[in-house]
Each structure stands twice: as C-alpha cells, then as structure tokens.
Write an enzyme that holds these catalytic residues in place. Structure first.
Site, PDB file in Angstrom:
ATOM      1  N   LYS A 174      33.502 -25.491  -2.006  1.00 18.70           N
ATOM      2  CA  LYS A 174      33.180 -24.726  -0.870  1.00 18.70           C
ATOM      3  C   LYS A 174      31.826 -25.145  -0.132  1.00 18.70           C
ATOM      4  O   LYS A 174      31.615 -25.049   0.972  1.00 18.70           O
ATOM      5  CB  LYS A 174      32.927 -23.263  -1.458  1.00 18.70           C
ATOM      6  CG  LYS A 174      34.281 -22.543  -1.635  1.00 18.70           C
ATOM      7  CD  LYS A 174      34.248 -20.963  -1.502  1.00 18.70           C
ATOM      8  CE  LYS A 174      35.208 -20.313  -1.962  1.00 18.70           C
ATOM      9  NZ  LYS A 174      35.220 -18.878  -2.097  1.00 18.70           N
ATOM     10  N   LYS A 184      46.791 -27.392  -4.325  1.00 14.98           N
ATOM     11  CA  LYS A 184      47.004 -25.904  -4.587  1.00 14.98           C
ATOM     12  C   LYS A 184      47.110 -25.195  -3.102  1.00 14.98           C
ATOM     13  O   LYS A 184      46.475 -25.671  -2.291  1.00 14.98           O
ATOM     14  CB  LYS A 184      46.166 -25.012  -5.632  1.00 14.98           C
ATOM     15  CG  LYS A 184      44.884 -24.907  -5.248  1.00 14.98           C
ATOM     16  CD  LYS A 184      44.196 -23.794  -5.749  1.00 14.98           C
ATOM     17  CE  LYS A 184      42.693 -23.443  -5.114  1.00 14.98           C
ATOM     18  NZ  LYS A 184      41.930 -22.325  -5.554  1.00 14.98           N
ATOM     19  N   LYS A 191      43.940 -20.427   1.151  1.00 14.96           N
ATOM     20  CA  LYS A 191      43.493 -19.936   2.625  1.00 14.96           C
ATOM     21  C   LYS A 191      42.890 -21.116   3.392  1.00 14.96           C
ATOM     22  O   LYS A 191      43.075 -21.093   4.554  1.00 14.96           O
ATOM     23  CB  LYS A 191      42.833 -18.813   2.549  1.00 14.96           C
ATOM     24  CG  LYS A 191      43.685 -17.556   2.150  1.00 14.96           C
ATOM     25  CD  LYS A 191      42.682 -16.462   1.657  1.00 14.96           C
ATOM     26  CE  LYS A 191      43.306 -15.399   0.439  1.00 14.96           C
ATOM     27  NZ  LYS A 191      42.516 -14.440   0.007  1.00 14.96           N
TER      28      LYS A 191
HETATM   29  P1  TYM Z   1      40.959 -15.445  -4.453  1.00 12.66           P
HETATM   30  O1  TYM Z   1      40.824 -14.448  -3.574  1.00 12.66           O
HETATM   31  O2  TYM Z   1      40.739 -16.777  -4.216  1.00 12.66           O
HETATM   32  O3  TYM Z   1      42.591 -15.231  -5.202  1.00 12.66           O
HETATM   33  C1  TYM Z   1      43.057 -14.174  -5.724  1.00 12.66           C
HETATM   34  C2  TYM Z   1      43.932 -14.407  -6.890  1.00 12.66           C
HETATM   35  O4  TYM Z   1      44.995 -15.390  -6.576  1.00 12.66           O
HETATM   36  C3  TYM Z   1      44.936 -16.618  -7.495  1.00 12.66           C
HETATM   37  N1  TYM Z   1      45.399 -17.661  -6.712  1.00 12.66           N
HETATM   38  C4  TYM Z   1      46.531 -18.462  -6.977  1.00 12.66           C
HETATM   39  N2  TYM Z   1      47.137 -18.498  -8.188  1.00 12.66           N
HETATM   40  C5  TYM Z   1      47.888 -19.633  -8.211  1.00 12.66           C
HETATM   41  N3  TYM Z   1      48.221 -20.477  -7.390  1.00 12.66           N
HETATM   42  C6  TYM Z   1      47.550 -20.594  -6.268  1.00 12.66           C
HETATM   43  N4  TYM Z   1      47.702 -21.484  -5.205  1.00 12.66           N
HETATM   44  C7  TYM Z   1      46.356 -19.519  -6.066  1.00 12.66           C
HETATM   45  N5  TYM Z   1      45.506 -19.144  -4.960  1.00 12.66           N
HETATM   46  C8  TYM Z   1      44.865 -18.228  -5.500  1.00 12.66           C
HETATM   47  C9  TYM Z   1      43.453 -16.669  -7.854  1.00 12.66           C
HETATM   48  O5  TYM Z   1      43.403 -17.419  -9.028  1.00 12.66           O
HETATM   49  C10 TYM Z   1      43.149 -15.211  -7.999  1.00 12.66           C
HETATM   50  O6  TYM Z   1      43.563 -14.740  -9.298  1.00 12.66           O
HETATM   51  N6  TYM Z   1      36.897 -15.317  -7.419  1.00 12.66           N
HETATM   52  C11 TYM Z   1      38.100 -14.758  -7.069  1.00 12.66           C
HETATM   53  C12 TYM Z   1      38.000 -13.215  -6.672  1.00 12.66           C
HETATM   54  C13 TYM Z   1      37.173 -12.310  -7.746  1.00 12.66           C
HETATM   55  C14 TYM Z   1      37.768 -12.016  -9.050  1.00 12.66           C
HETATM   56  C15 TYM Z   1      36.417 -11.215  -9.493  1.00 12.66           C
HETATM   57  C16 TYM Z   1      38.616 -12.350  -9.550  1.00 12.66           C
HETATM   58  C17 TYM Z   1      35.972 -11.741  -7.515  1.00 12.66           C
HETATM   59  N7  TYM Z   1      35.687 -11.215  -8.587  1.00 12.66           N
HETATM   60  C18 TYM Z   1      36.615 -10.401 -10.760  1.00 12.66           C
HETATM   61  C19 TYM Z   1      38.829 -11.807 -10.952  1.00 12.66           C
HETATM   62  C20 TYM Z   1      37.749 -11.217 -11.539  1.00 12.66           C
HETATM   63  C21 TYM Z   1      38.835 -15.348  -5.918  1.00 12.66           C
HETATM   64  O7  TYM Z   1      38.237 -15.968  -5.045  1.00 12.66           O
HETATM   65  O8  TYM Z   1      40.109 -14.963  -5.625  1.00 12.66           O
END
Ligand code: TYM
Length: 336
Positions: free
Chosen positions: A113, A196, A199
């Site tokens: 990022k 992968k 967004k």
């Molecule tokens: P975020 O918002 O990027 O994504 C949410 C969830 O979706 C999963 N994910 C995917 N899984 C499989 N293939 C993909 N291409 C893919 N893209 C996204 C992510 O692994 C995630 O589980 N840092 C986290 C948000 C967060 C969080 C937390 C998660 C903040 N606090 C505490 C768990 C526990 C994030 O950016 O997710």
C-alpha cells in the site's frame, strides 16, 4: 470456537473475493455460535489511506448492507461499525506503544500500500489497530482470506508480548487467536488473471454489480493466452475462468469444462456464458436481498446500533483490565 471476530473495510464495492474468502464463512460460523460471531465494518482502518469524508458514511452503510445481503443475519450474529465502539482506538494506542517499528515495517500489506499511497502513520499502525479489534473481544478464531494471515500472526505476537509484560503466565489477559481460512477460496484471483482480486486493482466482480456489467467484464477477460483460435486446445490450469468455475459451478460442470477445454470441445465464449449463469445463480438472491434492504434501510442501521451496544459492553470490560494492567490511574481514585 468460542468467540469469532473478523472485519472488512468500507473502501468500495464488496467483491466475490471478499464473499468467498470471508463473508460466506462468517455466515456459517454465525449458524454455530450466534452472537459470539462478531463482524465489523472497519471504518477507522479505511481512513489510513486518503479518503473522501463525504462518501465514507455511505460506504460504511453500503458495506453493512452488502454483508447482510450476502448472508449475515444480525438477528443471529453481531454486526457493527468499528468507530461506534471507541475502545478499538484506545486499545490500538496501547498496543502501538508496545510494538516495535520493525514488526510493522515488514508487513507485506504495508509495503504494497505504501507504494500506491502517501504513507500516513496510520497506514503503518494499521495492523496494530487490527490486533486491537480482535483482542478487545478476546476472540479465539479469525476467519479471513490468505492475505490477512500475516496480520493475525502479528496479533498473536502482540498478545504474547502484552501478556508477558503485564500479566502472569497463569492468568494471561489475551488469548492468541488463530486465523481460519477457507482453503478452497483463500485467494480468489482477479479478472485480469494478474494476482488476487482486490478493490485497489480494478479487477473485481462486485457482489452487487449488475448482471450486464459483470458479463461485459467476463466477456473481455483474458483466458489461456496460448489458445488463440477456437480450434486450439486450451489449458484450464492457467485460465482464471476455470478457477471461477471451481468456485461457482458444480463438480460435473467443472469436470466437463476441464475435459472439453483441453480438447477444444468447448470455446472460451461458451465456457464464459456457462460460468456467467452459475455466478448469477449465486449473486441473484444476494442482489434481491440487497434491494429489499435498500427499501428498508432501518434494518441495517438498527443492526449496527444493537451490534455496537453488544460489543461496547465486552470492550469496556477488556479495557478496564488493560488500564489496570498497564498502571493507569483509575478515574475514581480520589474516592474512599
Ligand atoms: P479487506 O476489507 O481487504 O477484506 C475483507 C476480507 O476479504 C478477504 N479477501 C479475500 N479472500 C480471498 N480472495 C481474495 N481475493 C480476497 N480479497 C479479500 C480478506 O482476507 C478479508 O478476510 N485488514 C482487513 C480488515 C480487518 C480485519 C480486522 C480482519 C480489520 N480488522 C480484524 C480480521 C480481523 C482487510 O483489509 O480486509
């Protein structure tokens, strides 16, 4: 599994990577443990990259709506917005003071990022706030996609370090949570086939995207580059469409596509049309639910209010323990 926590950022449209990698499992866990399955729209995380303040409330609402449409039932599970429970930020600060800079600088997501955005200190501290999210509720399991595993490892490290410094081995304050990954969809690839689905990469299929736009994107998406003419045999292993078939089609279809692609029995366009139908079978009911929720927005906002109420009580108890453990003067210390 006693208590589960996971989160999603309200930074844009929820895509099938989020759905298959995370949300779908969250709904299943909710069936098993009910309210102790806690899911959070992490708006404080979303502001670690430059953001538009005027659209964030809508994005947070939309993220909650999409999660509910995709199967999270707030009558069963707990759904809330991170900023509605202020203790996240408080515990985040406590952990920030205890976390070596080097641990944060080596995080892959930070490195990625920081190449795309100007580096705000919040971006570096991002995983510390994530650890606070999880540990505030003493969650034992964190269902996520593969890209979050490193952050959960760091969370374990933060819990271990905190316990070592401020608690006794017999009575640790924080458990060390485990990541739980759906191995079939741990890393859903993007439409461009270049990594992968994400967004920020503009290679997504939105869970709430209209059918015709999804089709336009699938229609032009790359397939096996070696398969130039309809009569060329293809290699499904290198084709994103085949990866999607494995996620959306039944095993007979997957088998058929595998065999027929290899002997040029099916062309890419027909393969894509079949895929589109199967994707739509999954997305259509989700979109119908989303439409219903748009007409009943109070179902979403009410869910967030009661979710935050449930979480606040747990969060306040944890913070009381933490404040005492690190030696903060109690507010009522002047009273006899
Ligand atoms: P975020 O918002 O990027 O994504 C949410 C969830 O979706 C999963 N994910 C995917 N899984 C499989 N293939 C993909 N291409 C893919 N893209 C996204 C992510 O692994 C995630 O589980 N840092 C986290 C948000 C967060 C969080 C937390 C998660 C903040 N606090 C505490 C768990 C526990 C994030 O950016 O997710």
């Amino acid at each position: 599994m006693k208590r589960v926590f996971s989160g999603i950022q309200p930074t844009g449209e929820i895509h099938i990577g989020n759905y298959l990698g995370a949300i779908r499992n969250w709904a299943k866990i909710g069936d098993q443990i009910g309210k102790e399955a806690i899911f959070c729209i992490v708006d404080y995380h979303a502001i670690t990259i430059p953001h538009d303040a005027s659209s964030l409330p809508r994005l947070t609402f939309e993220a909650a709506l999409a999660n509910m449409a995709a199967g999270l039932d707030p009558n069963k599970i707990t759904l809330f917005a991170q900023s509605h429970v202020r203790e996240h930020v408080e515990l985040g600060w406590v952990f920030t003071t205890q976390t070596p800079l080097g641990d944060l600088e080596r995080m892959t997501q930070f490195k990625d990022k920081s190449e795309q955005h100007s580096i705000l200190s919040g971006l570096l501290m991002y995983p510390v706030l994530q650890a606070a999210d999880i540990l505030l509720y003493k969650a034992d399991t964190v269902p996520v996609g593969e890209d979050q595993v490193q952050h959960i490892e760091l969370t374990r490290e933060i819990a271990r370090r905190f316990n070592y410094r401020f608690a006794s081995p017999e009575a640790p304050i924080f458990p060390e949570p485990k990541a739980s990954i759906d191995t079939g969809a741990a890393r859903v690839p993007g439409l461009d086939g270049a990594g992968k689905m994400s967004k920020s990469k503009n290679n997504t299929i939105g869970v709430l995207e209209p059918k015709d736009t999804i089709w336009q994107n699938i229609r032009v998406a790359p397939t096996d580059p070696q398969r130039i003419r309809r009569t060329d045999p293809g290699n499904p292993e290198v084709c994103v469409m085949f990866a999607y078939h494995k996620l959306f089609s039944n095993s007979d279809t997957v088998q058929m596509v595998d065999t027929e692609c290899r002997r040029a029995g099916i062309g890419c366009v027909d393969c894509k049309k079949l895929l589109m139908e199967n994707i739509w079978q999954t997305l259509e009911p989700i979109q119908a639910k989303a439409e219903y929720l748009r007409e009943h927005p109070s179902e979403v906002t009410d869910a967030l209010v009661s979710g935050a109420d449930f979480c606040r009580t747990i969060a306040q108890d944890t913070m009381q323990e933490v404040r005492q453990a690190i030696g903060l003067l109690p507010l009522d210390s002047r009273r006899p």
